[in-house]
Design a protein around this motif. Structure first.
Motif, PDB file in Angstrom:
ATOM      1  N   THR A  32       0.794  -0.875  -0.204  1.00 20.17           N
ATOM      2  CA  THR A  32       0.132  -0.046   0.445  1.00 20.17           C
ATOM      3  C   THR A  32       1.116   1.587   0.135  1.00 20.17           C
ATOM      4  O   THR A  32       0.391   2.239  -0.726  1.00 20.17           O
ATOM      5  N   TRP A  33       1.810   1.433   0.939  1.00 18.34           N
ATOM      6  CA  TRP A  33       2.753   2.620   1.231  1.00 18.34           C
ATOM      7  C   TRP A  33       3.018   2.685  -0.058  1.00 18.34           C
ATOM      8  O   TRP A  33       3.971   3.499  -0.874  1.00 18.34           O
ATOM      9  N   LEU A  36       1.839   3.622  -3.031  1.00 24.60           N
ATOM     10  CA  LEU A  36       1.214   5.285  -2.879  1.00 24.60           C
ATOM     11  C   LEU A  36       2.367   5.914  -3.084  1.00 24.60           C
ATOM     12  O   LEU A  36       1.902   7.298  -3.363  1.00 24.60           O
ATOM     13  N   ARG A  37       3.142   5.535  -2.448  1.00 29.93           N
ATOM     14  CA  ARG A  37       4.734   6.795  -2.586  1.00 29.93           C
ATOM     15  C   ARG A  37       5.071   6.170  -4.200  1.00 29.93           C
ATOM     16  O   ARG A  37       6.104   7.188  -4.600  1.00 29.93           O
ATOM     17  N   VAL A 160       4.200  10.417   1.130  1.00 23.71           N
ATOM     18  CA  VAL A 160       3.361   9.820  -0.054  1.00 23.71           C
ATOM     19  C   VAL A 160       2.685  11.603  -0.673  1.00 23.71           C
ATOM     20  O   VAL A 160       2.619  11.166  -1.584  1.00 23.71           O
ATOM     21  N   PHE A 161       2.435  12.047   0.233  1.00 25.46           N
ATOM     22  CA  PHE A 161       1.716  13.386  -0.548  1.00 25.46           C
ATOM     23  C   PHE A 161       2.427  14.222  -0.880  1.00 25.46           C
ATOM     24  O   PHE A 161       2.407  15.243  -1.935  1.00 25.46           O
TER      25      PHE A 161
END
Length: 193
Positions: A32-33, A36-37, A160-161
């Protein structure tokens, strides 16, 4: 309905099922990470970059994980070095080292006369050969990934953001990135046995 449940009465199939479920949890937490990254190519590179370490450990009579982890670290450090010390992007460095490490691993396997294993089985493993020790190792790896994901949740989300915003908030994005790379190495090394 018995034909569907009959295979589950055999102990090695039960262990394979539990191993598959543990790998799913572990890879779900880390993946997941990673997605997203935007590091999916890096995780693929790490998995192939570990290939030279496995046959070296096998030839030395050591645990395969002892060879896989340092090889993964070499891959990560190599990508960092190429992207920092040249005008090449990180993706280009990953592509170069990905192919180089994979080729080196294949050369080591093909040159060693003591290998009596099928290269395909060596690369992909065999889930039906999972032992109780493998299940314990996978459970521990999944627990570590879960604990790190909970503890580093805020730094991971900020990383991530927006990496600059994470730095501004004092969340140490460089450490979060390293922790994420460590989780990728853990996941890739853990599923191999």
């Amino acid at each position: 309905m018995e034909w569907l449940l009959d295979p589950l009465t055999v102990s090695f199939v039960q262990r394979a099922l539990f191993a598959g479920m543990l790998v799913s949890v572990l890879c779900g937490l880390v993946g997941t990470w990673v997605v997203l990254r935007g590091m999916a190519f890096m995780s693929e590179a790490i998995s192939h970059g570990m290939l030279p370490g496995w046959p070296v450990a096998y030839l030395a009579g050591a645990n395969l994980l002892v060879g896989a982890a340092p090889s993964a670290v070499v891959m990560i450090l190599g990508v960092a070095w190429v992207s920092k010390n040249s005008r090449l992007s990180e993706d280009t460095g990953i592509g170069l080292l990905f192919v180089g490490m994979l080729a080196l691993g294949v050369v080591i396997v093909s040159r060693a006369r003591s290998f009596a294993v099928d290269l395909t089985a060596f690369l992909f493993g065999d889930v039906l050969s999972a032992t109780v020790g493998d299940l314990a190792w996978l459970a521990a790896a999944a627990a570590v990934a879960g604990i790190v994901s909970v503890i580093a949740y805020r730094p991971f989300v900020a990383l991530v953001f927006d990496e600059r915003k994470a730095h501004t908030l004092g969340l140490r994005p460089r450490w979060a990135h390293l922790a994420l790379l460590a989780l990728v190495v853990l996941a890739v090394v853990a599923w191999f046995p």
